[in-house]
Design a protein around this motif. Sequence first.
Motif, PDB file in Angstrom:
ATOM      1  N   LEU A 155      50.033  24.036  41.448  1.00 16.01           N
ATOM      2  CA  LEU A 155      49.464  23.516  42.700  1.00 16.01           C
ATOM      3  C   LEU A 155      49.570  24.616  43.770  1.00 16.01           C
ATOM      4  N   PRO A 156      48.713  24.578  44.799  1.00 14.13           N
ATOM      5  CA  PRO A 156      48.727  25.654  45.802  1.00 14.13           C
ATOM      6  C   PRO A 156      50.106  25.912  46.410  1.00 14.13           C
ATOM      7  N   GLN A 157      50.876  24.822  46.653  1.00 14.34           N
ATOM      8  CA  GLN A 157      52.170  25.033  47.323  1.00 14.34           C
ATOM      9  C   GLN A 157      53.197  25.745  46.457  1.00 14.34           C
ATOM     10  N   GLU A 158      52.869  25.936  45.171  1.00 16.97           N
ATOM     11  CA  GLU A 158      53.783  26.690  44.295  1.00 16.97           C
ATOM     12  C   GLU A 158      53.493  28.188  44.360  1.00 16.97           C
ATOM     13  N   LEU A 159      52.500  28.575  45.147  1.00 18.90           N
ATOM     14  CA  LEU A 159      52.123  29.994  45.209  1.00 18.90           C
ATOM     15  C   LEU A 159      52.496  30.594  46.562  1.00 18.90           C
ATOM     16  N   SER A 160      52.627  31.930  46.590  1.00 16.43           N
ATOM     17  CA  SER A 160      52.882  32.626  47.855  1.00 16.43           C
ATOM     18  C   SER A 160      51.583  32.700  48.668  1.00 16.43           C
ATOM     19  N   GLY A 161      51.697  33.123  49.936  1.00 12.30           N
ATOM     20  CA  GLY A 161      50.505  33.236  50.798  1.00 12.30           C
ATOM     21  C   GLY A 161      49.468  34.179  50.201  1.00 12.30           C
ATOM     22  N   GLY A 162      49.918  35.319  49.684  1.00 12.80           N
ATOM     23  CA  GLY A 162      48.992  36.306  49.110  1.00 12.80           C
ATOM     24  C   GLY A 162      48.297  35.737  47.880  1.00 12.80           C
ATOM     25  N   GLN A 163      49.082  35.008  47.041  1.00 15.56           N
ATOM     26  CA  GLN A 163      48.474  34.421  45.835  1.00 15.56           C
ATOM     27  C   GLN A 163      47.453  33.352  46.214  1.00 15.56           C
ATOM     28  N   ARG A 164      47.774  32.584  47.264  1.00 18.24           N
ATOM     29  CA  ARG A 164      46.815  31.557  47.708  1.00 18.24           C
ATOM     30  C   ARG A 164      45.510  32.196  48.172  1.00 18.24           C
ATOM     31  N   GLN A 165      45.636  33.315  48.912  1.00 16.87           N
ATOM     32  CA  GLN A 165      44.401  33.951  49.371  1.00 16.87           C
ATOM     33  C   GLN A 165      43.612  34.480  48.173  1.00 16.87           C
ATOM     34  N   ARG A 166      44.307  34.894  47.114  1.00 20.26           N
ATOM     35  CA  ARG A 166      43.612  35.325  45.890  1.00 20.26           C
ATOM     36  C   ARG A 166      42.883  34.134  45.236  1.00 20.26           C
ATOM     37  N   VAL A 167      43.484  32.931  45.321  1.00 24.73           N
ATOM     38  CA  VAL A 167      42.806  31.742  44.790  1.00 24.73           C
ATOM     39  C   VAL A 167      41.522  31.474  45.599  1.00 24.73           C
ATOM     40  N   VAL A 168      41.636  31.609  46.938  1.00 28.54           N
ATOM     41  CA  VAL A 168      40.444  31.419  47.792  1.00 28.54           C
ATOM     42  C   VAL A 168      39.356  32.412  47.367  1.00 28.54           C
ATOM     43  N   ILE A 169      39.755  33.646  47.119  1.00 28.77           N
ATOM     44  CA  ILE A 169      38.780  34.679  46.725  1.00 28.77           C
ATOM     45  C   ILE A 169      38.198  34.337  45.342  1.00 28.77           C
ATOM     46  N   ALA A 170      39.052  33.855  44.420  1.00 30.01           N
ATOM     47  CA  ALA A 170      38.557  33.461  43.084  1.00 30.01           C
ATOM     48  C   ALA A 170      37.529  32.343  43.205  1.00 30.01           C
ATOM     49  N   GLY A 171      37.774  31.393  44.120  1.00 34.09           N
ATOM     50  CA  GLY A 171      36.837  30.274  44.326  1.00 34.09           C
ATOM     51  C   GLY A 171      35.478  30.770  44.803  1.00 34.09           C
ATOM     52  N   ALA A 172      35.468  31.899  45.524  1.00 33.36           N
ATOM     53  CA  ALA A 172      34.190  32.495  45.939  1.00 33.36           C
ATOM     54  C   ALA A 172      33.575  33.276  44.775  1.00 33.36           C
ATOM     55  N   LEU A 173      34.424  33.995  44.031  1.00 36.14           N
ATOM     56  CA  LEU A 173      33.912  34.861  42.956  1.00 36.14           C
ATOM     57  C   LEU A 173      33.298  34.097  41.797  1.00 36.14           C
ATOM     58  N   VAL A 174      33.785  32.848  41.587  1.00 34.04           N
ATOM     59  CA  VAL A 174      33.361  32.102  40.405  1.00 34.04           C
ATOM     60  C   VAL A 174      31.840  31.867  40.409  1.00 34.04           C
ATOM     61  N   LEU A 175      31.230  31.911  41.592  1.00 32.38           N
ATOM     62  CA  LEU A 175      29.772  31.722  41.668  1.00 32.38           C
ATOM     63  C   LEU A 175      29.013  33.048  41.542  1.00 32.38           C
ATOM     64  N   GLU A 176      29.764  34.126  41.302  1.00 34.48           N
ATOM     65  CA  GLU A 176      29.185  35.466  41.151  1.00 34.48           C
ATOM     66  C   GLU A 176      28.282  35.826  42.333  1.00 34.48           C
ATOM     67  N   PRO A 177      28.859  35.852  43.537  1.00 32.81           N
ATOM     68  CA  PRO A 177      28.056  36.117  44.731  1.00 32.81           C
ATOM     69  C   PRO A 177      27.664  37.590  44.843  1.00 32.81           C
ATOM     70  N   GLU A 178      26.619  37.822  45.643  1.00 28.75           N
ATOM     71  CA  GLU A 178      26.234  39.209  45.946  1.00 28.75           C
ATOM     72  C   GLU A 178      26.799  39.627  47.300  1.00 28.75           C
ATOM     73  N   LEU A 179      27.134  38.612  48.119  1.00 29.79           N
ATOM     74  CA  LEU A 179      27.632  38.906  49.466  1.00 29.79           C
ATOM     75  C   LEU A 179      28.833  38.020  49.768  1.00 29.79           C
ATOM     76  N   LEU A 180      29.909  38.650  50.221  1.00 28.35           N
ATOM     77  CA  LEU A 180      31.079  37.882  50.672  1.00 28.35           C
ATOM     78  C   LEU A 180      31.184  38.021  52.181  1.00 28.35           C
ATOM     79  N   ILE A 181      31.413  36.899  52.846  1.00 31.89           N
ATOM     80  CA  ILE A 181      31.666  36.954  54.284  1.00 31.89           C
ATOM     81  C   ILE A 181      33.136  36.600  54.467  1.00 31.89           C
ATOM     82  N   ALA A 182      33.916  37.567  54.865  1.00 29.47           N
ATOM     83  CA  ALA A 182      35.369  37.384  54.949  1.00 29.47           C
ATOM     84  C   ALA A 182      35.753  37.284  56.417  1.00 29.47           C
TER      85      ALA A 182
END
Length: 327
Positions: A155-182
């Motif tokens: 679950l998210p609360q079992e991860l560190s802040g950096g790992q959570r942000q990596r999960v957020v990035i994975a959630g964007a990457l899974v759709l194979e985007p061409e553009l990321l707005i960070a």
Amino acid sequence: MSSIVEVTHLRKLFPVKKGGLFDRQEKFVHAIDDVSFTVERGEVLAVVGESGCGKSTLALTLMGLERPTSGVIQINGQNIATLKGKEIQVVRRHVQMIFQDPYESLNPIMTIADIVAEPLKVHGLVKNKQERQERVIRALEDAGLKPALNFMHRLPQELSGGQRQRVVIAGALVLEPELLIADEPVSMLDVSIRAEILNLLLELRQMRGISIVMITHDLGTVGYVADRIAVMYLGRLVEIGPALQVLQQPHHPYTRALLSVVPVPNPRQRRERVILQGETPNPINLPPGCRFHPRCPVAQPRCQETDPMLQPVAAAHEAACLLLSSG
Ligand code: SF4
């Protein structure tokens, strides 16, 4: 390089409530006011400025989450305002956003695997469980959570802040985007892990050829990640150019002031601090002439009447501004 994003004369005004019975004049917050720029394929463009300058509204408008008041946003050559149904869904899939706060943006009762798989469900992109699992694993591992199987059932609360942000990035990457707005992707993280996340964004650009628009108030880190920097003040782009040029030879007095307070480790490279006087003017009642004139350390009397930004290109403004500031 060709452009993935082309923004032309974009404006976003928010109407404000009238003050009272006798206040009949309609007023607007000028969040984005005649902004034009492009983002090239594989490019990292940083948009910087103080809070309230309009950079987050710009991000939301690029994502299609805010409707422009006027102007055109083209993504992959398509004007997003004219798209409907499936066409808009395809564009949305190719443009993904990374939000600032990994603590708020993850559902605390969903597993990491379900969070990352959610966008695939919404867009109806996978045929079966196995394909979904493969795409989730790839996204997590590309986001640096390796091996993915160690993270998927947590679950998210079992991860560190950096790992959570990596999960957020994975959630964007899974759709194979061409553009990321960070939008301020590292501002909520410990200083020790900011560099890791910025490196990850650069790796993704390298691995997947993704373009990135990075919204930030931190001029100290943009030189590390950005190819070009756009500086925003009160809804306008006051300067845009290659990162090194903007950082080493800023033209606009506002950029110079922002850079003068960025800490630099080498005392020989320190700039004279420019402390801007006063507050940023109210974006409802903009000052006449150049909207930076009430705070500009090199303002001339004519800056109260002339708005160099009304000229079509930033270069013309820089030239005008330099002329004015040199008296
Ligand atoms: Fe300053 Fe005048 Fe240039 Fe505006 S036009 S930034 S007030 S010198």
